[in-house]
Design a protein around this motif. Structure first.
Motif, short mmCIF file in Angstrom:
data_model
loop_
_atom_site.label_atom_id
_atom_site.label_comp_id
_atom_site.label_asym_id
_atom_site.label_seq_id
_atom_site.Cartn_x
_atom_site.Cartn_y
_atom_site.Cartn_z
N ILE A 109 1.39 -1.29 0.24
CA ILE A 109 0.27 -0.26 0.17
C ILE A 109 1.06 0.95 0.23
O ILE A 109 2.00 1.58 1.15
N ILE A 110 0.23 1.90 -0.73
CA ILE A 110 1.15 3.40 -1.26
C ILE A 110 0.15 4.62 -1.01
O ILE A 110 -0.25 4.87 -1.37
N GLY A 111 0.47 5.56 0.77
CA GLY A 111 -0.44 6.37 1.01
C GLY A 111 -1.35 5.80 2.11
O GLY A 111 -2.01 4.61 1.01
N ALA A 112 -1.33 5.81 3.33
CA ALA A 112 -1.61 5.01 4.38
C ALA A 112 -2.09 6.10 4.94
O ALA A 112 -3.20 6.27 6.32
N THR A 151 -2.17 7.72 -2.90
CA THR A 151 -1.97 8.79 -2.71
C THR A 151 -2.67 10.03 -3.78
O THR A 151 -3.39 10.02 -4.17
N PRO A 152 -2.26 11.45 -2.91
CA PRO A 152 -3.15 12.69 -3.09
C PRO A 152 -2.56 12.35 -5.37
O PRO A 152 -1.83 11.96 -5.87
N PRO A 153 -4.36 13.08 -6.12
CA PRO A 153 -3.87 12.37 -7.81
C PRO A 153 -2.17 12.97 -7.85
O PRO A 153 -2.14 12.35 -9.45
N GLU A 184 3.41 9.79 -11.63
CA GLU A 184 4.64 9.00 -11.47
C GLU A 184 4.85 7.87 -10.11
O GLU A 184 5.45 7.06 -10.96
N MET A 185 3.68 7.60 -9.89
CA MET A 185 4.00 6.83 -8.61
C MET A 185 3.28 5.14 -9.90
O MET A 185 3.39 3.84 -9.56
N THR A 186 2.20 5.56 -10.52
CA THR A 186 1.83 4.61 -10.99
C THR A 186 2.74 4.02 -12.31
O THR A 186 2.86 3.31 -12.73
N VAL A 242 -4.82 2.23 -8.33
CA VAL A 242 -4.94 3.34 -8.38
C VAL A 242 -5.63 4.06 -8.00
O VAL A 242 -7.49 3.87 -8.23
N GLU A 243 -6.04 4.71 -7.05
CA GLU A 243 -7.25 5.61 -6.85
C GLU A 243 -7.70 6.55 -8.01
O GLU A 243 -6.51 6.55 -8.66
N LYS A 244 -8.68 6.61 -7.81
CA LYS A 244 -9.61 7.97 -8.95
C LYS A 244 -7.98 9.19 -8.74
O LYS A 244 -8.32 9.59 -7.16
N HIS A 265 -3.44 17.45 6.61
CA HIS A 265 -2.53 16.13 5.92
C HIS A 265 -3.28 16.79 4.51
O HIS A 265 -2.73 16.26 3.45
N LYS A 266 -5.02 16.54 4.15
CA LYS A 266 -5.24 16.81 3.41
C LYS A 266 -5.47 18.01 2.63
O LYS A 266 -5.93 18.19 1.58
N ASP A 267 -4.65 19.10 2.38
CA ASP A 267 -4.83 20.24 2.14
C ASP A 267 -4.85 19.96 1.02
O ASP A 267 -5.17 21.17 -0.14
N TRP A 268 -3.95 18.77 0.54
CA TRP A 268 -4.34 19.15 -1.39
C TRP A 268 -5.11 19.25 -2.17
O TRP A 268 -5.10 19.57 -3.02
N LEU A 269 -6.04 18.85 -1.43
CA LEU A 269 -7.83 18.75 -1.80
C LEU A 269 -8.14 20.22 -2.35
O LEU A 269 -8.80 20.18 -3.04
N1 LIG Z 1 -12.74 5.82 -4.32
C1 LIG Z 1 -13.54 6.63 -3.37
O1 LIG Z 1 -14.83 6.89 -3.29
C2 LIG Z 1 -12.23 7.79 -2.99
C3 LIG Z 1 -12.44 8.12 -1.07
C4 LIG Z 1 -11.95 9.41 -0.88
C5 LIG Z 1 -10.29 9.56 -1.53
N2 LIG Z 1 -10.21 8.78 -3.10
C6 LIG Z 1 -9.39 9.09 -3.37
O2 LIG Z 1 -8.14 8.73 -2.32
C7 LIG Z 1 -6.99 9.69 -2.75
C8 LIG Z 1 -5.92 9.90 -1.88
O3 LIG Z 1 -7.52 10.16 -0.99
P1 LIG Z 1 -7.08 9.90 0.69
O4 LIG Z 1 -8.57 10.29 1.20
O5 LIG Z 1 -7.18 8.61 0.81
O6 LIG Z 1 -6.18 11.57 0.86
P2 LIG Z 1 -5.68 11.11 2.21
O7 LIG Z 1 -4.06 12.49 2.40
O8 LIG Z 1 -6.33 11.13 3.83
O9 LIG Z 1 -4.12 9.79 1.82
C9 LIG Z 1 -3.14 10.06 1.22
C10 LIG Z 1 -2.11 9.63 2.07
O10 LIG Z 1 -1.17 9.51 0.64
C11 LIG Z 1 0.07 10.17 1.69
N3 LIG Z 1 1.05 10.70 0.95
C12 LIG Z 1 1.71 11.56 0.05
N4 LIG Z 1 2.97 12.30 -0.33
C13 LIG Z 1 3.31 10.76 -0.52
C14 LIG Z 1 4.47 9.96 -1.12
N5 LIG Z 1 5.54 11.02 -2.22
N6 LIG Z 1 4.68 8.35 -0.55
C15 LIG Z 1 3.12 7.93 0.37
N7 LIG Z 1 2.65 8.74 0.88
C16 LIG Z 1 2.37 9.56 0.25
C17 LIG Z 1 -0.31 11.39 2.72
O11 LIG Z 1 0.75 11.05 4.01
C18 LIG Z 1 -1.45 10.45 3.52
O12 LIG Z 1 -1.20 9.63 4.27
C19 LIG Z 1 -7.09 10.56 -3.98
O13 LIG Z 1 -7.13 10.16 -5.21
C20 LIG Z 1 -8.98 10.38 -3.55
O14 LIG Z 1 -9.15 10.90 -5.15
C21 LIG Z 1 -11.17 8.01 -3.07
#
Ligand SMILES: NC(=O)c1ccc[n+]([C@@H]2O[C@H](COP(=O)([O-])OP(=O)(O)OC[C@H]3O[C@@H](n4cnc5c(N)ncnc54)[C@H](O)[C@@H]3O)[C@@H](O)[C@H]2O)c1
Length: 325
Positions: free
Chosen positions: A6-9, A69-71, A76-78, A90-92, A163-167
């Protein structure tokens, strides 16, 4: 037994982790996050290794990588995961521009790995049932699909400074269309098919100058089959609501919450039992697709087309014109 990394927790990782934990054909063996504590919190439940650099995780023997991870990091990661020979969930949204999506798809195709994108088409009992009834020709040819999804500004406001500032940053999230409306576009495309043209109007109603992400979009899609789609979504509406429907030449299907109703011309309205297409979780479906060499729901091809339509909406709004695809 598939080994999963898992990448992005963050937030959505909690959902993936709990669904993966229910399956007996896979195991989480590696978790990466730049916030080490977040990675550890998931890893400890599974005896998995912890990483803070995703490139190190990709060097391990994981079979499948979940990119959560954020969009702005997805491209890069994919591509790196594909080059490392990993299957990829990969998430949307897949990425922030059509060109980036095409590059990702080229890397995935070249590597010959499976890739699924995190939409809910195929796993949503109400949305899938409505589409199935339409495809079974229960209401005739398409006249119009409508889809309205309204959420409050709290989604953006509460992310500021966390940490969700990216949104809140358009350059990182892609704003409302790429982050939110993309789900509704996916459902609409799964019914209407290819799009001939779009007209859209995108607004930013949030008064906070630190929020650059737009938060409202209303759009009209003209499908190649002659039907139209009317789509409106918001992140500035204090009352949350979702309404969807499909009007055909011989009847109508309406989705309200989890319920689906159908009426054929001159017939009484009937409530329909709802069943998702896959009847399994996204994670179970992806494992099955890898094992049996099947094309997953929400494949990379569909995700690339989704972004193509959304980028056309951006162009339409910017230039106040109908954009042909
Ligand atoms: N399918 C759905 O219904 C749904 C719902 C929510 C979010 N999402 C998608 O999931 C993705 C993440 O959203 P989220 O709400 O979990 O965001 P989030 O900010 O809660 O989680 C993203 C995680 O990525 C980590 N991260 C950032 N840069 C990183 C890096 N370089 N290497 C490793 N980890 C890194 C952050 O520290 C954070 O823990 C987005 O693309 C969002 O659109 C999809």
């Amino acid at each position: 037994m598939f080994k999963i990394g898992i990448i992005g927790a963050g937030e959505i990782a909690q959902n993936h982790e709990s669904e993966i934990a229910k399956l007996d054909d896979c195991k989480i063996t590696a978790v990466c996050d730049i916030r080490e504590d977040a990675a550890k919190a998931i890893a400890e439940k599974h005896g998995a290794r912890v990483f803070t650099d995703y490139r190190d995780l990709l060097k391990t023997d994981v079979d499948i990588v979940y990119i959560l991870t954020p969009p702005f990091l997805h491209k890069e990661m994919t591509i790196a995961a594909a080059e490392a020979g990993k299957h990829i969930f990969v998430e949307k949204p897949l990425a922030l521009s059509y060109e980036d999506c095409v590059e990702i798809k080229a890397a995935v195709d070249k590597a010959g790995v499976k890739c699924q994108v995190g939409y809910i088409v195929g796993y949503n009992p109400a949305g899938d049932t409505a589409r199935r009834l339409f495809k079974e020709n229960k209401i005739g040819d398409l006249v119009v699909i409508w889809d309205k999804r309204m959420h409050s500004a709290n989604i953006l406001n509460s992310s500021l400074g966390t940490h969700k500032d990216w949104l809140t940053d358009k350059n990182k999230s892609g704003g409302h269309l790429l982050e939110c409306m993309t789900h509704e576009v996916q459902w609409m495309l799964s019914i209407g098919g290819e799009v001939e043209s779009v007209y859209a109007n995108i607004q930013s109603a949030n008064p906070n100058p630190n929020i650059t992400a737009d938060d409202n979009c209303w759009a009209i899609l003209k499908f190649k089959n002659g039907g139209i789609g009317v789509l409106g979504t918001s992140w500035s509406c204090p009352i949350n609501s979702m309404e969807k429907g499909i009007l055909g030449t011989a009847g109508v299907i309406e989705i309200s919450g989890r319920k689906v109703k159908m009426a054929k011309n001159d017939d009484e309205v009937q409530e329909v039992e709802t069943v998702a297409d896959t009847n399994m979780s996204k994670q179970a479906h992806f494992n099955k697709c890898i094992r049996e060499n099947l094309k997953p729901f929400n494949s990379i091809d569909e995700a690339v087309y989704n972004i193509k339509v959304i980028i056309a909406m951006h162009k339409s709004s910017l230039n106040n014109e109908v954009v042909k695809l």
